[in-house]
Design a protein around this motif. Structure first.
Motif, short mmCIF file in Angstrom:
data_model
loop_
_atom_site.label_atom_id
_atom_site.label_comp_id
_atom_site.label_asym_id
_atom_site.label_seq_id
_atom_site.Cartn_x
_atom_site.Cartn_y
_atom_site.Cartn_z
N ARG A 1 -11.71 3.93 -11.61
CA ARG A 1 -12.17 2.87 -10.60
C ARG A 1 -11.19 2.10 -10.02
N LEU A 2 -10.27 1.57 -10.74
CA LEU A 2 -9.32 0.69 -10.56
C LEU A 2 -8.09 1.31 -9.73
N THR A 3 -8.02 2.70 -9.93
CA THR A 3 -6.53 3.31 -9.36
C THR A 3 -7.31 4.39 -8.43
N THR A 4 -8.41 4.50 -7.85
CA THR A 4 -8.87 5.27 -6.70
C THR A 4 -9.11 4.25 -5.38
N ARG A 5 -8.22 4.79 -4.33
CA ARG A 5 -8.75 4.15 -3.18
C ARG A 5 -9.99 4.16 -2.73
N ARG A 6 -10.30 2.99 -2.26
CA ARG A 6 -11.92 3.00 -1.61
C ARG A 6 -12.06 3.99 -0.59
N GLY A 7 -12.98 4.86 -0.38
CA GLY A 7 -13.03 5.80 0.67
C GLY A 7 -12.52 7.23 0.37
N LEU A 8 -12.07 7.22 -0.82
CA LEU A 8 -11.51 8.52 -0.93
C LEU A 8 -12.41 9.55 -1.52
N LEU A 9 -13.54 9.24 -2.16
CA LEU A 9 -14.38 10.08 -2.70
C LEU A 9 -15.71 10.49 -1.42
N ARG A 10 -16.02 11.76 -1.45
CA ARG A 10 -16.87 11.94 -0.50
C ARG A 10 -18.46 11.76 -1.13
N GLY B 1 -14.22 2.02 -5.63
CA GLY B 1 -12.82 2.20 -6.11
C GLY B 1 -12.07 0.98 -5.51
N ILE B 2 -10.98 0.73 -5.99
CA ILE B 2 -9.88 -0.37 -5.58
C ILE B 2 -8.66 0.03 -6.20
N ASP B 3 -7.91 0.37 -5.03
CA ASP B 3 -6.51 0.81 -5.65
C ASP B 3 -5.59 -0.34 -5.73
N LEU B 4 -5.08 -0.57 -7.27
CA LEU B 4 -4.66 -1.72 -7.79
C LEU B 4 -3.12 -1.76 -7.10
N CYS B 5 -2.56 -0.67 -7.07
CA CYS B 5 -1.34 -0.74 -6.11
C CYS B 5 -1.25 -1.29 -4.74
N ASP B 6 -2.44 -0.90 -4.11
CA ASP B 6 -2.54 -1.62 -2.73
C ASP B 6 -2.88 -2.90 -2.79
N LEU B 7 -3.78 -3.19 -3.77
CA LEU B 7 -4.33 -4.80 -3.90
C LEU B 7 -2.97 -5.61 -4.27
N ILE B 8 -2.12 -5.18 -5.22
CA ILE B 8 -1.10 -5.99 -5.78
C ILE B 8 -0.07 -5.92 -4.50
N GLY B 9 0.12 -4.97 -3.56
CA GLY B 9 1.27 -4.86 -2.65
C GLY B 9 0.85 -5.83 -1.53
N SER B 10 -0.71 -6.33 -1.42
CA SER B 10 -1.11 -7.11 -0.50
C SER B 10 -1.13 -8.89 -0.84
N VAL B 11 -0.50 -9.04 -1.95
CA VAL B 11 -0.40 -10.31 -2.69
C VAL B 11 0.76 -10.95 -1.80
N LYS B 12 0.60 -12.05 -1.11
CA LYS B 12 1.55 -12.76 -0.36
C LYS B 12 1.59 -14.14 -0.77
N LYS C 1 -13.05 -7.87 -11.12
CA LYS C 1 -14.51 -8.14 -11.85
C LYS C 1 -15.36 -7.67 -10.98
N ALA C 2 -15.24 -7.88 -9.57
CA ALA C 2 -16.21 -7.19 -8.56
C ALA C 2 -16.50 -5.98 -8.72
N GLU C 3 -15.29 -5.27 -8.62
CA GLU C 3 -15.38 -3.72 -8.63
C GLU C 3 -15.89 -3.07 -9.81
N LEU C 4 -15.71 -3.83 -11.18
CA LEU C 4 -15.81 -3.15 -12.28
C LEU C 4 -17.37 -3.49 -12.57
N THR C 5 -17.99 -4.53 -12.07
CA THR C 5 -19.08 -4.78 -12.38
C THR C 5 -20.30 -3.85 -11.46
N LYS C 6 -19.73 -3.05 -10.40
CA LYS C 6 -20.57 -1.89 -10.04
C LYS C 6 -21.00 -0.96 -10.96
N ASP C 7 -20.23 -0.64 -11.78
CA ASP C 7 -20.67 0.43 -12.81
C ASP C 7 -21.85 -0.32 -13.80
#
Length: 138
Positions: free
Chosen positions: A36-45, A54-65, A78-84
């Motif tokens: 879930r933490l390594t899947t880009r949102r919108g990738l699953l059909r 999903g929440i792609d951690l690489c994208d998330l980390i890359g957006s930290v400014k 936490k918000a992404e994981l509690t969807k499970d």
């Protein structure tokens, strides 16, 4: 008498599918959390649930400014994981390290399920996610 929670059984899959190796119980949920933490949102059909998975951690980390962006990371994870629905509670800690101008984050996820707790530890940069360990107790 306590109820035994059965999360089923599936092929092990973290960084790759391991055919012939099956997981169940808390380990199954921990591996699902990693995916879930390594899947880009919108990738699953599929339907709405898949579209919001999903929440792609690489994208998330890359957006930290800013420090504010960094401070928001535990809550967003936490918000992404509690969807499970198998995960009852989650605590997340994030520590950043900068070496030669490159920043990476060590992320520790402490989660509880009805079948027991698990810990998921990752090192993430803007380009890679390294699974350091999964500890699952049941």
């Amino acid at each position: 008498m306590t109820d035994i929670i059965d999360f089923g059984r599936d092929t092990s899959c973290t960084t790759s599918l391991r055919t012939g190796r099956f997981v169940s119980g808390v380990r199954l949920v921990a591996e699902a959390a990693y995916r879930r933490l390594t899947t880009r949102r919108g990738l699953l059909r599929g339907g709405e649930e898949e579209a919001n998975y999903g929440i792609d951690l690489c994208d998330l980390i890359g957006s930290v400014k800013t420090k504010t962006d960094e401070a928001s990371l535990p809550g967003r994870i936490k918000a992404e994981l509690t969807k499970d629905e198998r995960i009852d509670s989650v605590d997340v800690s994030v520590e950043s390290t900068t070496v030669a101008g490159a920043t990476s984050f060590e992320i520790a996820v402490y989660a509880k399920t009805g079948a027991g707790p698990f810990t998921l530890t990752l090192r993430v940069s803007a380009v890679t996610v390294e699974l350091l360990r999964i500890t699952a107790e049941s």
